[in-house]
Design an enzyme around this catalytic site. Structure first.
Site, short mmCIF file in Angstrom:
data_model
loop_
_atom_site.label_atom_id
_atom_site.label_comp_id
_atom_site.label_asym_id
_atom_site.label_seq_id
_atom_site.Cartn_x
_atom_site.Cartn_y
_atom_site.Cartn_z
N HIS A 64 0.78 -1.45 0.00
CA HIS A 64 -0.14 -0.13 -0.03
C HIS A 64 0.79 1.25 0.02
O HIS A 64 2.09 1.11 0.34
CB HIS A 64 -0.87 0.10 1.18
N GLU A 66 0.90 3.93 1.92
CA GLU A 66 1.45 4.33 3.26
C GLU A 66 2.55 3.41 3.57
O GLU A 66 3.81 3.76 4.34
CB GLU A 66 0.33 3.99 4.39
N CYS A 94 -6.21 1.74 5.64
CA CYS A 94 -6.97 0.55 6.11
C CYS A 94 -6.38 0.18 7.43
O CYS A 94 -5.43 0.73 7.99
CB CYS A 94 -6.56 -0.58 5.05
N CYS A 97 -2.42 -0.48 7.66
CA CYS A 97 -1.50 0.54 7.72
C CYS A 97 -1.97 1.37 8.81
O CYS A 97 -0.75 2.16 9.31
CB CYS A 97 -2.18 1.56 6.25
#
Length: 156
Positions: A64, A66, A94, A97
């Site tokens: 992701h 992040e 999410c 993260c």
């Protein structure tokens, strides 16, 4: 990359500036046919990490935006904790993260648009480190529009 005024002088302008950098990262993901989420980590007025979704390219569900930005920031700063750092991300993180931000002790998270289905807030803000502050809705319409455009093109 330094910003030309102190975050303390005009925090709203600073947040918008760094969110625009995160949007540039999201556009890179969009162009690569990845879900268009971008992230930037800022420490004391300096961008120390940035990233965008790479889950398709790397065939890795954990890649992701992040996570990419956290890894880059840790390498730049030479440590695993991001205590004096702010994460700017275009879409609400999410649970994974948010959990990573907890372990990295991120001081502040600023995100653009909510993610009602998979965002961490639906599970509770206790997923963040107790010292982490949260700001939401920065350039939310621009952040959401990029996601809407992406998914419309996939369905269309």
């Amino acid at each position: 990359m330094y910003f030309n005024f102190s975050e303390e002088e005009d925090p709203v302008k600073a947040d918008e500036h760094y969110m625009r950098l995160a949007l540039q990262e999201a556009q890179k993901a969009y162009d690569a046919e990845e879900i268009p989420i971008g992230a930037v980590v800022v420490c004391k007025g300096r961008v120390v990490g940035k990233g965008h979704n790479l889950t398709e390219q790397l065939n890795d569900v954990t890649a992701h935006a992040e996570m990419q930005a956290f890894t880059a920031a840790s390498q730049t700063l030479g440590g695993k904790y991001l205590k004096d750092c702010t994460l700017y991300v275009t879409i609400e993180p999410c649970v994974m993260c948010a959990g990573a931000s907890y372990w990295m002790q991120v001081s502040r998270i600023v995100f653009g648009a909510r993610e009602e289905k998979r965002g961490f807030i639906s599970k509770g803000t206790h997923l963040l480190h107790p010292k982490t502050t949260l700001t939401q809705g920065v350039l939310a319409s621009e952040c959401a529009a990029l996601m809407t455009r992406f998914f419309s093109s996939k369905r269309g």
